[in-house]
Design an enzyme around this catalytic site. Sequence first.
Site, short mmCIF file in Angstrom:
data_model
loop_
_atom_site.label_atom_id
_atom_site.label_comp_id
_atom_site.label_asym_id
_atom_site.label_seq_id
_atom_site.Cartn_x
_atom_site.Cartn_y
_atom_site.Cartn_z
N GLY A 8 0.76 -1.42 0.22
CA GLY A 8 -0.02 0.13 0.12
C GLY A 8 0.82 1.11 0.13
CB ALA A 9 1.96 3.40 -2.40
N GLY A 32 -1.24 7.12 2.50
CA GLY A 32 -0.38 7.88 3.53
C GLY A 32 0.38 6.93 4.65
N GLY A 59 1.27 3.64 4.33
CA GLY A 59 2.38 2.82 3.81
C GLY A 59 3.56 3.59 3.32
CG PHE A 62 -13.26 18.69 10.57
CD1 PHE A 62 -12.77 19.51 9.83
CD2 PHE A 62 -13.83 17.71 9.95
CE1 PHE A 62 -12.44 19.42 8.49
CE2 PHE A 62 -13.46 17.18 8.90
CZ PHE A 62 -13.22 18.28 7.83
CD GLN A 77 -17.23 8.24 10.15
OE1 GLN A 77 -16.25 9.08 9.33
NE2 GLN A 77 -17.05 8.66 11.32
CG HIS A 108 -18.94 11.97 5.34
ND1 HIS A 108 -19.88 13.18 5.22
CD2 HIS A 108 -17.68 12.30 5.85
CE1 HIS A 108 -19.06 14.27 5.62
NE2 HIS A 108 -17.89 13.89 5.90
CG LEU A 119 -16.84 13.08 1.85
CD1 LEU A 119 -18.00 12.45 2.44
CD2 LEU A 119 -15.60 13.24 2.41
CD GLU A 128 -17.20 16.33 10.11
OE1 GLU A 128 -17.90 15.20 9.93
OE2 GLU A 128 -16.46 16.66 11.12
NE ARG A 167 -16.63 12.72 9.37
CZ ARG A 167 -15.74 12.99 8.78
NH1 ARG A 167 -15.14 11.57 8.66
NH2 ARG A 167 -15.05 13.89 8.47
CG HIS A 169 -16.35 8.69 4.99
ND1 HIS A 169 -15.91 9.08 3.61
CD2 HIS A 169 -15.52 9.39 5.92
CE1 HIS A 169 -14.90 9.97 4.00
NE2 HIS A 169 -14.99 10.16 5.12
CD GLU A 204 -10.69 3.63 5.66
OE1 GLU A 204 -10.15 4.69 5.26
OE2 GLU A 204 -11.85 3.29 5.53
NE ARG A 231 -12.11 8.31 10.12
CZ ARG A 231 -12.16 9.40 9.24
NH1 ARG A 231 -11.56 10.50 9.85
NH2 ARG A 231 -12.74 9.42 8.02
CB SER A 273 -8.69 8.96 8.81
OG SER A 273 -8.09 7.89 8.26
CG LEU A 274 -6.14 12.83 6.16
CD1 LEU A 274 -6.07 14.23 5.47
CD2 LEU A 274 -5.30 11.95 5.15
#
Length: 578
Positions: free
Chosen positions: A13-14, A16, A18, A117, A237, A239, A249, A252, A283, A350, A381, A392, A397-398
């Site tokens: 996985g590439a 964020g 990974g 947020f 979740q 959204h 999306l 938010e 959410r 989401h 994730e 969440r 998540s970021l």
Amino acid sequence: MATTHTYDAVIVGAGGAGLRAALEASQHVRTAVISKLYPTRSHTGAAQGGMCAALANVEEDTWEWHAFDTVKGSDFLADQDSVDVMCREAIDAVIDLEHWGMPFNRTPDGRVDQRRFGGHTRAHGEAPVMRACYAADRTGHMILQTLYQQCVKQGVEFYNEFYLLDMIVSGGRVAGLVAYELATGELHVFRCKTALLATGGFGRMFRVTSNAHALTGDGPAVALRRGLPLEDMEFFQFHPTGLYGIGILLSEAARGEGGVLRNATGERFMERYAPSIKDLAPRDMVSRAIYFEVKEGRGAGPKKDYVLLDVTHLGKELIEEKLPDITEFARIYLGVEPLREGVPVVPTAHYAMGGIPTDNDARVVSDETNTVFPGLYAAGECACVSVHGGNRLGTNSLLDIIVFGRRGGLSMVEDARRLDFAPMPEEPERDAKAILARLAEGPEPHAVPEIRAELQHSMDENASVFRTDELLREQENALGLLRERYAERAGVQDRSRAFNTDLMEAFELGCLLDLAETLVAAARARTESRGGHYRGDFPKRNDKRWLKHSLAWKSGDAVRLGYKPVRLGRYKPVERKY
Ligand SMILES: Cc1cc2nc3c(=O)[nH]c(=O)nc-3n(C[C@H](O)[C@H](O)[C@H](O)COP(=O)(O)OP(=O)(O)OC[C@H]3O[C@@H](n4cnc5c(N)ncnc54)[C@H](O)[C@@H]3O)c2cc1C
């Protein structure tokens, strides 16, 4: 014969998670990243609104307030020691990105700007706080570009458009991975001491979703098939603001900047559901509120089946500066002009709170007592640490992918130095080969899109924002039939070796089916409502019985469930009020 490669550390996985792990691991040990997408096409690049950290650049804030909000937002299912780790390390995570050249929006005096947020508050719920760092509404895009540039600079080795198909386990630990090269149809064996899964989410098991087509949960499915459990799969979740009919999306951030939700009568209905923070409630609460507005006949539109996101009062200048992409989505996909009218929105699938269970160092754990499974790591994730529990918070998540991606990379270095290579079985690619051969020969070449459409439609109907035992039982039956057809009949049209995306879509569908089964089984067993899991027949949270994480194993064609306690800390579970 498959081509064999040997590395100390292989990251799948590439996105964020990974890339952040690769940046850490490749400094010290031989590291490869395999990714089915070209790295900068990963879904992290679609993230819009922000990444939070209690920098206190704009107003007073502390990481403890952030931790409190995360635990409360999770409906008290998050493990509080893990939440502390994430919220404390958030500050350095943002500063690292800044030092690598991430173009954050700035305050007038040149510091990283922050905005509001959902669910993020000051002083334990007193009022919304500005905690989300952002780059317009393209925050994830900028993070992904920044990390990828750093990886290139550091000489990380990438195998792009390689699909993980299987994990080789020998002597109770990871010996390597098997991947399929899309360009040639060739199988590759990656022999490694340590392997980290960072394959992202699996929203594609639903029809209305914000998730990219590639989000099919391949990493968790491979782990599940190799005997590992998945944690808290019932918590998915939805959204609140997906574009009506499509699910794309609208961040938010639109509400963070002052946008509000209205029903058919123009009422700002969130005032009734969350009197103190209204449209910025978490959410799960906002999605449920939309569900009830529509159900009770107050939905907008000819079918009264959506609500309106209203940003008309924010003004052209602010919208163009801070919300340019999402307003453009409304114009392109729905033909609506957000400067003048409300945008039709519905809840959209989401984010997967559940996934591969790990400890705070991203080491995968395999049972109720958190026994480490040597050589395997997961972050982002696809993993469940658990920092998000039942729900969440936006921008967490970021943050999670950066903090636990880094920790995963560090653990790999530590363990790769200590561990030897595990013995390789003969013909390690045998099982992967068998999966592909069966799919290539299946008698129904059109079955894959049909099964996928039925899976997505039925999951939307029976296992989304509103669930009951009856609906979930219906879904179990539907999944049983789909699984049978998939296993016995599904085939592919394309028989070529080069760029056979048909074959890979067939593989991905199998992953979605496996994960949907664990989600439904865990949701049916959990006879309470908590976070994103709402049971119409059990509408209350029940801490006495259910303050615990679920674990789901695959056992033949059935799902076996187990449970482990939540690690509590400073915050005792109380009723969530906003
Ligand atoms: C539209 C949208 C907006 C969002 N906005 C925000 C936001 O503002 N703030 C926030 O905090 N969160 C946001 N999120 C959530 C957040 O972006 C994701 O949870 C997070 O980026 C996931 O990162 P990841 O590294 O785990 O996975 P991803 O970025 O999804 O990357 C997954 C990687 O795994 C690879 N992969 C998958 N399967 C295989 C396989 N079989 N073989 C090889 N490689 C494989 C893919 O190629 C890809 O590189 C948003 C999500 C969406 C969908």
